[in-house]
Scaffold this active site. Structure first.
Site, PDB file in Angstrom:
ATOM      1  N   GLN A 303       0.426  -1.847  -0.059  1.00 25.40           N
ATOM      2  CA  GLN A 303      -0.130   0.061   0.056  1.00 25.40           C
ATOM      3  C   GLN A 303       1.275   1.146  -0.403  1.00 25.40           C
ATOM      4  O   GLN A 303       0.823   2.395  -0.348  1.00 25.40           O
ATOM      5  CB  GLN A 303      -0.621   0.182   1.201  1.00 25.40           C
ATOM      6  N   GLU A 304       2.363   0.680   0.779  1.00 20.86           N
ATOM      7  CA  GLU A 304       2.766   2.706   0.774  1.00 20.86           C
ATOM      8  C   GLU A 304       3.525   3.044  -0.231  1.00 20.86           C
ATOM      9  O   GLU A 304       3.696   3.952  -1.184  1.00 20.86           O
ATOM     10  CB  GLU A 304       3.720   2.285   2.010  1.00 20.86           C
ATOM     11  N   SER A 305       4.185   1.692  -1.131  1.00 22.85           N
ATOM     12  CA  SER A 305       5.371   1.877  -2.248  1.00 22.85           C
ATOM     13  C   SER A 305       5.380   0.822  -3.517  1.00 22.85           C
ATOM     14  O   SER A 305       6.149   0.999  -4.531  1.00 22.85           O
ATOM     15  CB  SER A 305       6.232   1.747  -1.544  1.00 22.85           C
TER      16      SER A 305
END
Length: 468
Positions: A303-305
């Protein structure tokens, strides 16, 4: 739905008043036996074994009801609707809790409790395999449904209106298997309830909806109709309490709230990344997960990267876990672009967020709050919890706070808060996405579908992100 509840309460009172008292009631017999026997269908939307533990919405509800009655619970699973109905008619079970909907044919022999979920029923086909049909008239190949299901009853009811419709039933496969056959191309079409379809599409994004055949379908427990109403009255009381306390909405959200939103491209890209990118970092996620499930840590990282170790945002967060510079310093991370350091620092930070959420908040809500704090900060999360309490809802329930977080964008609300404006809709999407990615990773991992490969990770070039 409220009208249905009131009707059921009145009916139960009438039936109880008319019931003969010469022999023990059904409820008394269950209490004397000390066991509530519940028939169910095996499947991800009803009942299944999760690491050899009972799981699924129907199990959770049945477990709570048995506890209310002060008896043990015996789940009696079956693979077909016909076999399930036979259990009830032969008095081998007391209740059917299997995601069943009320139909005229079923009401001839069964008494249905209050609806606790509403679904739609949709015709499903494989994306790209054929032109999307818009109605039953457009169906040009076999439409297969479970024998004895409400889908079967529906097709029988409309058969005269569509005499050319090529459809049949099967007793050899359940609803989930039929969906898998559609994905493989073995079947052209099936009909699925949205609660089952939404879960399945997380793993098989090629399942595509053609059109809806039934809307606003109530899901309820079923009891035998020719017995007294003592158990029926308890079922109505039980669901009434769950509904009024907010627990029912919370349970539905825990099991289905994060899967209703579906994006074909996002899901397809995620599964592709699981096969091609995740194997390079799996060992690091497992090594540094600590008290976390490594698959949860991997879901957060995606989700972050998108599992890109060189990811950089316009605000300056970097790396696989997209850490800010102050957070990296706090977690002892020397280079945010180093995959191992980023994963280790991100894992410790998530654990820290969990520890800072009030201990009285139970799992999984505590985890959802921690993830929201990871995204937006504890201060803004606390502002949203205070707003939730001020509006008469429960600040310790994610389902309630989730509705108030977007209010932090509106001046008339954030002007009252300590930390002011925030893009409160972002943590709502953030948590929902992670829940979907995590569920998919668990499902794939349990089936051995997450590849393993030698861990070869080099520090990216231009990694000038040293923390002094």
């Amino acid at each position: 739905m409220l009208a249905r509840w009131l009707s059921l309460i009145i009916s139960a009172m009438i039936l109880l008043g008319c019931a003969p008292q010469a022999q023990d009631s059904q409820l008394e017999l269950i209490q004397e036996r000390g066991v509530l026997r519940v028939g169910t269908l095996l499947g991800p939307s009803t009942y299944f074994l999760d690491q050899e533990r009972d799981a699924g919405l129907e199990y959770v509800l049945a477990r709570a009801f048995a506890d209310e009655l002060g008896v043990e619970l015996e789940m009696v699973p079956r693979y077909s609707v016909t076999a399930l109905f036979n259990l009830l008619q032969s008095n081998e079970v007391d209740i059917l809790a299997a995601g069943l909907d009320r139909t005229a044919q079923r009401e001839e022999s069964m008494r249905f409790g209050p609806p606790y979920q509403v679904v739609e029923q949709k015709v499903v086909f494989k994306q790209g395999s054929r032109t999307r049909p818009r109605s039953l008239e457009d169906i040009e190949a076999d439409l297969v449904v479970m024998q004895g299901s409400s889908h079967d009853e529906y097709l029988q009811r409309v058969a005269d209106d569509f005499p050319e419709l090529p459809w049949r039933t099967t007793d050899e496969h359940d609803a989930n298997e039929l969906l898998e056959q559609v994905v493989r191309g073995d079947l052209a079409y099936t009909i699925a309830d949205t609660n089952t379809l939404d879960i399945k599409r997380r793993y098989y994004p090629d399942l595509s909806v053609a059109f809806t055949v039934r809307e606003n379908v109530d899901i309820a427990w079923a009891l035998k109709k020719d017995l007294d109403a003592s158990l029926y009255a308890e079922v109505i009381r039980f669901f009434g309490q769950l509904r009024n306390s907010g627990q029912l909405a919370q349970l539905i959200d825990q099991h289905f709230g994060h899967v209703a939103s579906f994006n074909y491209v996002d899901t397809s890209l995620f599964i592709q990344a699981v096969e091609t990118t995740l194997p390079r970092y799996r060992e690091l996620f497992e090594k540094h997960a600590g008290t976390l499930d490594w698959r949860l840590l991997a879901a957060i990282s995606y989700q972050e990267s998108l599992w890109n170790p060189r990811a950089v945002s316009p605000t300056g967060v970097r790396g696989l876990m997209m850490l800010t510079l102050p957070t990296a310093q706090q977690m002892g991370v020397q280079s945010r672009l180093n995959p191992e350091e980023s994963i280790r620092g991100g894992a410790r930070y998530v654990e820290q967020m969990i520890d800072r959420i009030p201990a009285r908040i139970r799992h999984p809500d505590r985890l959802w709050f921690a993830l929201a704090a990871y995204n937006i900060g504890l201060g803004h999360l606390e502002d949203a919890r205070i707003l939730t309490q001020q509006q008469g809802a429960d600040p310790d329930r994610w389902i309630d706070v989730r509705k108030r977080l977007p209010l932090l964008r509106q001046k008339r609300f954030y002007r009252q808060t300590r930390y002011g404006f925030a893009r409160g809709d972002e943590p709502v999407r953030y948590v929902g996405n992670i829940r979907r990615y995590y569920d998919t990773l668990v499902w794939l991992d349990e089936r051995g579908r997450i590849p393993s490969s030698p861990l070869i990770i080099a520090l990216p070039d231009d990694s000038a992100d040293e923390v002094n």
